[in-house]
Scaffold this active site. Structure first.
Site, PDB file in Angstrom:
ATOM      1  CG  ASP A 334      -0.147   0.008   2.529  1.00 39.05           C
ATOM      2  OD1 ASP A 334       0.766  -0.838   2.673  1.00 39.05           O
ATOM      3  OD2 ASP A 334      -0.427   0.839   3.422  1.00 39.05           O
ATOM      4  CD  GLU A 335      -0.713   5.001   3.078  1.00 40.26           C
ATOM      5  OE1 GLU A 335      -1.563   5.889   3.265  1.00 40.26           O
ATOM      6  OE2 GLU A 335       0.074   4.627   3.960  1.00 40.26           O
TER       7      GLU A 335
END
Length: 577
Positions: A334-335
């Site tokens: 993620d991210e």
């Protein structure tokens, strides 16, 4: 049909027949179980004494035996005093309940996703022996929890004339705990797992590492924790992991490890600076938003173009798989922040030659995903790897038969996108399930708090505010807007506690009883027999359950004044608010 399956189906038939003969709604039972069972008949509420020599008789099973020891001690010593005196027929001269007899038809199946968790429970009004039957040991453990909640008082008494058939709506009922940003001791984690088992939650999703610290001791890569943890007293050794995993199994809880990568890996740079981009840089230099190097303070992404990255990471993955017998491996993903990868000269050269950051992520996934699958693991990623606006991979990199995606943004909309693409989904929508929200921002020198009186305070600086009340959590329908077929791809949900502003001092109160709200919604639903949301009816039951959890050593926060509990319904509103 195997003999064990036949006997269990026969037991189910007998129990269902009993319900037909004795069914009562039990919507206002004097003693309640949390989460509310799917089918619970108590036509003539009465209680019998629990024998001082009460015993539990069961077949031999390593983890079930541990659970029996736990529950036998709890049943004999808890002496729960309900906040509202139960209205039941009780006579101390009634025949006592002497024993609980457990029948398990399959003693071999391990605790894994999709395991049969069904159980039936019969407590006769004539005393003697109660019966608990389950297809697996894991269903039997849930039956033990239910039985324990039907015992109260001093001397102990037990609900009698009870017939129950129970099983969960969703097979995945979890909790994410981040132990990187702040450290939690082994006993804190075990207490959390114990509370999860009491709420029939079955997945402890352990977000072990992040940019802030690397507390997990990896035997083949010891420098990661030696240099990347907060200190030698704030690590999890292989023995610690084994203790937590075994404790989870004895409470019906799987422990799913998450080693987040390639983002959220700044702590790896303490041991291997050469494989981490933008490590130890200021997270958001002065300038435009595009110059940001991390989603929050704590920079660092693994470099997908450095072969050394995969040498280290594969060692980590291989050791984590050995430490955790769980078939799910959470890889994070993620991210991914563009500025962090763009800060690296190698990646800059790759981009100048026509490459893209999405191609860099594909290189990372294609270099790690097959390796994880080769170790007989199903790979779980956060949704970003597939849905991010800027950096994502093609579905060809993530075959659905080996992939589960966990959604945390945009509520039902993202869930719909993932199931439409054919993926199994775990729901952790931040708008409903993020338990850290509503406590403001942890970033210092924050000008948003220096506003003139009368300014709109927004959500108090919390990016995912406001605070998620138990009612918000309870009322969330995780399959909202999906067809019946699409809903089958939703495995369940997980509440999440990210630890920027949490540590052991507030752990219990941040988790409980709000996590209990999700636990019931995913076990038996949030609607009554007529399909109406039952949050009003659940309030009094949750008050009582919260009080009982506190008595069991879980520092759950209150949801109402005690006066409301002792005056049921008087704190409700009859007006829309």
């Amino acid at each position: 049909m195997p003999t064990s399956a036949f006997h269990f189906k026969l037991q189910l038939f007998i129990t269902i027949l009993t319900f037909i003969l004795y069914q009562s709604s039990c919507s206002s039972c004097p003693i309640n179980v949390w989460p509310k069972p799917r089918s619970f008949s108590w036509p003539n509420p009465q209680a019998n004494p629990l024998s001082p020599s009460f015993q539990i008789i069961s077949p031999s099973h390593f983890y079930l035996s541990k659970a029996i020891s736990h529950y036998l001690n709890l049943i004999n010593t808890e002496h729960h005093a309900p906040l509202v005196r139960p209205s039941v027929n009780f006579s101390s001269s009634s025949p006592p309940l002497q024993a609980l007899h457990i029948t398990v038809y399959d003693l071999v199946t391990p605790l894994q996703h999709g395991v049969n968790e069904t159980y039936t429970l019969t407590i006769p009004s004539s005393g003697g022996t109660a019966s608990l039957a389950a297809q697996t040991a894991w269903g039997a453990i849930w039956g033990l929890e239910t039985f324990s909640q039907l015992v109260w008082g001093s001397p102990s008494r037990v609900a009698a004339g009870v017939f129950m058939l129970d099983k969960p709506l969703f097979p995945h009922r979890g909790l994410v705990l981040d132990t990187s940003r702040n450290y939690y001791g082994v006993e804190d984690i075990k207490r959390t797992i114990m509370a999860m088992g009491a709420n029939k939650m079955n997945v402890f999703h352990w977000h072990i590492t992040d940019s802030h610290s690397f507390p997990l001791v990896i035997p083949s890569e010891p420098e990661l924790s030696a240099k990347g943890s907060y200190g030698s007293e704030m690590v999890y050794t292989p023995d610690d992991v084994k203790e937590i995993v075994e404790f989870g199994l004895s409470h019906g809880v799987r422990v799913v490890p998450e080693i987040d990568s390639p983002g959220h890996t700044g702590s790896w740079a303490e041991a291997y600076p050469e494989i981490v981009t933008c490590a130890n840089m200021f997270w958001w230099p002065a300038g435009s938003d595009s110059d940001r190097l991390a989603a929050e303070p704590g920079t660092g992404h693994l470099n997908p173009l450095n072969p050394k990255t995969y040498e280290v990471l594969k060692n980590v993955i291989a050791d984590v798989v050995k430490l955790f017998p769980e078939p799910f491996y959470h890889g994070g993903a993620d991210e991914i922040i563009p500025g962090c990868w763009k800060a690296d000269p190698t990646i800059q050269s790759f981009l100048s030659n026509g490459g893209t950051l999405s191609q860099a992520l594909e290189t990372f996934v294609n270099s790690t995903f097959p390796f994880i699958v080769s170790l007989n693991r199903t790979v779980v990623y956060w949704e970003d790897v597939f849905l991010d606006d800027l950096i994502k991979v093609n579905s060809s990199c993530l075959p659905p038969e080996h992939t589960i995606l966990q959604t945390w943004n945009n509520g039902p909309s993202n869930t719909k996108k993932l199931v439409d693409a054919g993926y199994r989904v775990i729901v952790s929508s931040a708008e409903f399930y993020y338990l850290d929200c509503g406590h403001g921002s942890f970033v210092g020198n924050n000008s948003q708090y220096n506003q003139p009186p009368g300014s709109d305070p927004g959500y108090g600086g919390s990016w995912c505010g406001p605070f998620k009340t138990w009612q918000t959590i309870y009322n969330y329908d995780i399959t909202y807007g999906l067809s019946e077929e699409e809903a089958k791809l939703v495995l369940g949900g997980e509440v999440a506690l990210w630890s920027e502003q949490a540590d052991p001092t507030v752990l219990d109160s941040r988790l409980w009883p709000r996590s209990s709200a999700m636990a019931e919604a995913l076990w038996s639903g949030n609607r009554d027999e007529k399909g109406v949301k039952r949050y009003a009816e659940a309030t009094d039951r949750l008050n009582e359950w919260r009080y009982r959890m506190v008595r069991r050593g879980i520092a759950a926060e209150p949801i109402q004044p005690l006066w409301c509990v002792r005056n049921p319904g008087m704190c409700n509103t009859v007006h829309p608010i």
